[in-house]
Design a protein around this motif. Structure first.
Motif, short mmCIF file in Angstrom:
data_model
loop_
_atom_site.label_atom_id
_atom_site.label_comp_id
_atom_site.label_asym_id
_atom_site.label_seq_id
_atom_site.Cartn_x
_atom_site.Cartn_y
_atom_site.Cartn_z
N MET A 156 -1.36 28.74 2.70
CA MET A 156 -2.12 29.00 3.93
C MET A 156 -3.17 27.91 4.15
O MET A 156 -3.39 27.46 5.28
CB MET A 156 -2.79 30.37 3.89
CG MET A 156 -1.85 31.55 3.90
SD MET A 156 -0.87 31.61 5.41
CE MET A 156 0.75 31.22 4.79
N ASP A 157 -3.81 27.49 3.07
CA ASP A 157 -4.81 26.42 3.15
C ASP A 157 -4.17 25.12 3.62
O ASP A 157 -4.72 24.42 4.46
CB ASP A 157 -5.45 26.23 1.77
CG ASP A 157 -6.52 25.17 1.78
OD1 ASP A 157 -7.49 25.30 2.54
OD2 ASP A 157 -6.38 24.19 1.01
N SER A 158 -2.99 24.81 3.11
CA SER A 158 -2.28 23.60 3.51
C SER A 158 -1.91 23.65 4.99
O SER A 158 -2.07 22.65 5.71
CB SER A 158 -1.03 23.45 2.65
OG SER A 158 -0.27 22.36 3.08
N LEU A 159 -1.42 24.80 5.44
CA LEU A 159 -1.09 24.94 6.86
C LEU A 159 -2.33 24.81 7.73
O LEU A 159 -2.30 24.17 8.79
CB LEU A 159 -0.40 26.28 7.11
CG LEU A 159 1.00 26.43 6.54
CD1 LEU A 159 1.49 27.86 6.69
CD2 LEU A 159 1.95 25.45 7.21
N ALA A 160 -3.42 25.42 7.30
CA ALA A 160 -4.68 25.32 8.06
C ALA A 160 -5.13 23.88 8.14
O ALA A 160 -5.56 23.41 9.20
CB ALA A 160 -5.75 26.19 7.41
N GLN A 161 -5.02 23.16 7.03
CA GLN A 161 -5.44 21.76 7.02
C GLN A 161 -4.62 20.92 7.99
O GLN A 161 -5.16 20.09 8.71
CB GLN A 161 -5.34 21.19 5.59
CG GLN A 161 -6.14 19.95 5.39
CD GLN A 161 -7.61 20.15 5.69
OE1 GLN A 161 -8.22 21.15 5.34
NE2 GLN A 161 -8.20 19.19 6.37
N ARG A 162 -3.33 21.19 8.05
CA ARG A 162 -2.48 20.48 9.01
C ARG A 162 -2.91 20.79 10.44
O ARG A 162 -2.89 19.91 11.30
CB ARG A 162 -1.01 20.84 8.82
CG ARG A 162 -0.40 20.20 7.62
CD ARG A 162 1.07 20.48 7.55
NE ARG A 162 1.62 19.92 6.35
CZ ARG A 162 2.86 20.10 5.99
NH1 ARG A 162 3.68 20.83 6.71
NH2 ARG A 162 3.29 19.55 4.87
N PHE A 163 -3.25 22.04 10.68
CA PHE A 163 -3.72 22.43 12.00
C PHE A 163 -4.98 21.67 12.37
O PHE A 163 -5.11 21.15 13.47
CB PHE A 163 -3.97 23.94 12.05
CG PHE A 163 -4.64 24.40 13.31
CD1 PHE A 163 -3.95 24.42 14.51
CD2 PHE A 163 -5.96 24.80 13.30
CE1 PHE A 163 -4.57 24.84 15.67
CE2 PHE A 163 -6.58 25.22 14.46
CZ PHE A 163 -5.88 25.24 15.65
N PHE A 164 -5.93 21.60 11.44
CA PHE A 164 -7.19 20.92 11.72
C PHE A 164 -6.98 19.44 11.98
O PHE A 164 -7.66 18.85 12.81
CB PHE A 164 -8.18 21.10 10.57
CG PHE A 164 -8.48 22.54 10.23
CD1 PHE A 164 -8.50 23.51 11.21
CD2 PHE A 164 -8.71 22.91 8.94
CE1 PHE A 164 -8.77 24.84 10.90
CE2 PHE A 164 -8.99 24.23 8.61
CZ PHE A 164 -9.01 25.20 9.60
N GLU A 165 -6.03 18.85 11.28
CA GLU A 165 -5.79 17.41 11.40
C GLU A 165 -4.99 17.05 12.65
O GLU A 165 -5.11 15.95 13.16
CB GLU A 165 -5.06 16.90 10.16
CG GLU A 165 -5.94 16.93 8.92
CD GLU A 165 -5.17 16.69 7.64
OE1 GLU A 165 -3.94 16.50 7.70
OE2 GLU A 165 -5.80 16.71 6.58
#
Length: 187
Positions: A156-165
Protein backbone atom coordinates in the motif's frame (compact mmCIF):
# COMPACT_ATOMS: atom_id res chain seq x y z
CA UNK A 1 -34.18 43.14 -10.72
CA UNK A 2 -32.25 45.03 -8.04
CA UNK A 3 -33.40 42.77 -5.15
CA UNK A 4 -32.00 39.71 -7.00
CA UNK A 5 -28.62 41.43 -7.36
CA UNK A 6 -28.62 42.43 -3.69
CA UNK A 7 -29.49 38.88 -2.62
CA UNK A 8 -26.70 37.29 -4.65
CA UNK A 9 -23.81 38.29 -2.34
CA UNK A 10 -25.80 37.11 0.69
CA UNK A 11 -26.51 33.76 -0.98
CA UNK A 12 -22.89 33.48 -2.07
CA UNK A 13 -21.69 34.12 1.48
CA UNK A 14 -24.12 31.49 2.80
CA UNK A 15 -22.79 28.92 0.33
CA UNK A 16 -19.24 29.82 1.34
CA UNK A 17 -20.16 29.44 5.03
CA UNK A 18 -21.78 26.05 4.33
CA UNK A 19 -18.64 24.95 2.48
CA UNK A 20 -16.37 26.11 5.33
CA UNK A 21 -18.54 24.12 7.75
CA UNK A 22 -18.28 21.07 5.49
CA UNK A 23 -14.46 21.40 5.50
CA UNK A 24 -14.62 21.76 9.30
CA UNK A 25 -16.58 18.50 9.55
CA UNK A 26 -14.12 16.72 7.23
CA UNK A 27 -11.11 17.79 9.31
CA UNK A 28 -10.88 14.53 11.22
CA UNK A 29 -10.86 12.57 7.95
CA UNK A 30 -7.93 14.66 6.78
CA UNK A 31 -6.11 14.36 10.07
CA UNK A 32 -6.04 18.12 10.66
CA UNK A 33 -7.56 20.46 13.22
CA UNK A 34 -11.02 21.90 12.56
CA UNK A 35 -9.63 25.44 12.58
CA UNK A 36 -7.01 24.54 9.98
CA UNK A 37 -9.77 23.01 7.87
CA UNK A 38 -12.03 26.07 8.21
CA UNK A 39 -9.24 28.42 7.13
CA UNK A 40 -8.35 26.22 4.18
CA UNK A 41 -12.03 25.83 3.28
CA UNK A 42 -12.49 29.60 3.19
CA UNK A 43 -9.39 30.16 1.07
CA UNK A 44 -10.33 27.34 -1.30
CA UNK A 45 -14.00 28.18 -1.83
CA UNK A 46 -13.46 31.91 -2.28
CA UNK A 47 -10.45 31.46 -4.55
CA UNK A 48 -9.31 34.79 -3.18
CA UNK A 49 -6.06 35.95 -1.66
CA UNK A 50 -7.02 36.87 1.90
CA UNK A 51 -5.03 38.58 4.62
CA UNK A 52 -4.87 37.34 8.17
CA UNK A 53 -7.26 40.15 9.14
CA UNK A 54 -9.73 39.06 6.43
CA UNK A 55 -9.67 35.50 7.72
CA UNK A 56 -10.02 36.57 11.36
CA UNK A 57 -13.01 38.76 10.54
CA UNK A 58 -14.76 36.17 8.39
CA UNK A 59 -14.27 33.17 10.66
CA UNK A 60 -14.13 34.85 14.07
CA UNK A 61 -10.79 33.27 14.94
CA UNK A 62 -8.01 34.89 16.99
CA UNK A 63 -4.88 36.23 15.31
CA UNK A 64 -2.64 33.68 17.03
CA UNK A 65 -4.85 30.78 15.95
CA UNK A 66 -5.04 32.04 12.36
CA UNK A 67 -1.27 32.60 12.26
CA UNK A 68 -0.44 29.14 13.63
CA UNK A 69 -2.83 27.35 11.25
CA UNK A 70 -1.76 29.35 8.20
CA UNK A 71 1.84 28.38 8.97
CA UNK A 72 0.82 24.71 8.98
CA UNK A 73 -1.17 25.09 5.75
CA UNK A 74 1.84 26.76 4.09
CA UNK A 75 4.14 24.03 5.45
CA UNK A 76 1.84 21.35 3.99
CA UNK A 77 1.83 23.19 0.64
CA UNK A 78 -1.97 23.62 0.59
CA UNK A 79 -1.70 27.40 0.88
CA UNK A 80 0.89 29.84 -0.36
CA UNK A 81 1.80 33.36 0.66
CA UNK A 82 1.15 36.04 -1.92
CA UNK A 83 1.87 39.75 -1.94
CA UNK A 84 -0.28 42.49 -3.35
CA UNK A 85 1.43 45.41 -4.95
CA UNK A 86 1.48 48.44 -2.66
CA UNK A 87 0.31 46.46 0.38
CA UNK A 88 2.77 45.38 3.06
CA UNK A 89 0.45 42.72 4.48
CA UNK A 90 0.83 39.08 3.57
CA UNK A 91 -2.04 37.41 1.81
CA UNK A 92 -2.76 33.72 1.55
CA UNK A 93 -4.17 31.72 -1.31
CA UNK A 94 -5.23 28.07 -1.52
CA UNK A 95 -4.22 25.66 -4.22
CA UNK A 96 -7.04 25.31 -6.70
CA UNK A 97 -6.20 21.88 -8.12
CA UNK A 98 -8.23 19.29 -6.20
CA UNK A 99 -5.91 16.42 -7.18
CA UNK A 100 -2.86 18.29 -5.97
CA UNK A 101 -4.60 19.11 -2.68
CA UNK A 102 -5.63 15.48 -2.19
CA UNK A 103 -2.12 14.31 -2.97
CA UNK A 104 -0.58 16.69 -0.44
CA UNK A 105 -3.03 15.71 2.31
CA UNK A 106 -2.56 12.00 1.59
CA UNK A 107 1.21 12.45 1.58
CA UNK A 108 1.12 14.16 4.98
CA UNK A 109 -1.14 11.47 6.41
CA UNK A 110 1.18 8.77 5.05
CA UNK A 111 4.16 10.46 6.68
CA UNK A 112 2.37 10.78 10.03
CA UNK A 113 0.50 7.46 10.07
CA UNK A 114 1.78 4.84 7.64
CA UNK A 115 5.52 5.48 7.99
CA UNK A 116 5.45 4.95 11.80
CA UNK A 117 3.40 1.75 11.32
CA UNK A 118 6.00 0.39 8.90
CA UNK A 119 8.80 1.32 11.25
CA UNK A 120 7.12 -0.42 14.19
CA UNK A 121 6.33 -3.55 12.17
CA UNK A 122 9.94 -3.78 10.99
CA UNK A 123 11.22 -3.31 14.52
CA UNK A 124 8.84 -6.03 15.80
CA UNK A 125 9.99 -8.39 13.05
CA UNK A 126 13.66 -7.72 13.78
CA UNK A 127 13.24 -8.11 17.55
CA UNK A 128 11.27 -11.32 17.15
CA UNK A 129 13.80 -12.75 14.70
CA UNK A 130 16.70 -11.94 17.05
CA UNK A 131 14.92 -13.52 20.05
CA UNK A 132 16.36 -16.92 21.07
CA UNK A 133 12.79 -18.16 21.46
CA UNK A 134 12.08 -17.31 17.80
CA UNK A 135 12.02 -20.98 16.92
CA UNK A 136 8.93 -21.75 19.00
CA UNK A 137 5.60 -22.29 17.29
CA UNK A 138 4.11 -19.26 19.02
CA UNK A 139 6.98 -17.01 17.89
CA UNK A 140 6.78 -18.35 14.34
CA UNK A 141 3.04 -17.64 14.28
CA UNK A 142 3.61 -14.04 15.43
CA UNK A 143 6.40 -13.63 12.90
CA UNK A 144 4.15 -14.90 10.10
CA UNK A 145 1.39 -12.45 11.11
CA UNK A 146 3.82 -9.54 11.28
CA UNK A 147 5.33 -10.55 7.93
CA UNK A 148 1.88 -10.68 6.25
CA UNK A 149 0.89 -7.31 7.65
CA UNK A 150 4.26 -5.79 6.76
CA UNK A 151 3.97 -7.13 3.21
CA UNK A 152 0.46 -5.65 2.83
CA UNK A 153 1.29 -2.24 4.32
CA UNK A 154 4.52 -2.07 2.26
CA UNK A 155 2.51 -2.74 -0.90
CA UNK A 156 0.00 0.00 0.00
CA UNK A 157 2.90 2.34 0.80
CA UNK A 158 4.47 1.62 -2.58
CA UNK A 159 1.20 2.31 -4.39
CA UNK A 160 0.72 5.53 -2.43
CA UNK A 161 4.25 6.64 -3.31
CA UNK A 162 3.57 6.07 -7.00
CA UNK A 163 0.41 8.13 -6.67
CA UNK A 164 2.29 11.00 -5.04
CA UNK A 165 4.99 10.92 -7.70
CA UNK A 166 2.70 10.75 -10.71
CA UNK A 167 -0.65 12.23 -9.73
CA UNK A 168 -1.34 13.32 -13.30
CA UNK A 169 -1.06 9.79 -14.69
CA UNK A 170 -3.17 8.40 -11.89
CA UNK A 171 -5.76 11.10 -12.41
CA UNK A 172 -6.03 10.16 -16.08
CA UNK A 173 -6.36 6.48 -15.13
CA UNK A 174 -9.16 7.25 -12.66
CA UNK A 175 -10.95 9.37 -15.24
CA UNK A 176 -10.68 6.59 -17.84
CA UNK A 177 -12.00 4.04 -15.37
CA UNK A 178 -14.91 6.31 -14.50
CA UNK A 179 -15.62 6.89 -18.20
CA UNK A 180 -15.48 3.13 -18.91
CA UNK A 181 -17.83 2.50 -15.97
CA UNK A 182 -20.28 5.16 -17.22
CA UNK A 183 -20.21 3.69 -20.74
CA UNK A 184 -20.87 0.19 -19.37
CA UNK A 185 -23.86 1.44 -17.40
CA UNK A 186 -25.25 3.22 -20.48
CA UNK A 187 -24.70 0.24 -22.79
Amino acid sequence: MKPAKAAAPVQLEKVEDDFVELWNNMASLWGISPTMARIHGLLYITGASLSMDDIMARLGISRGNVSMNLSKLVEWGLVRRVHKRGDRREYYQSLSDVWEMFTLVASQRKRREIDPILSTLRRCRDELTADPAAGTAAAQDRLRRIHELLKFVTLMDSLAQRFFESQRGLREAFERLAQDEAEEQEG
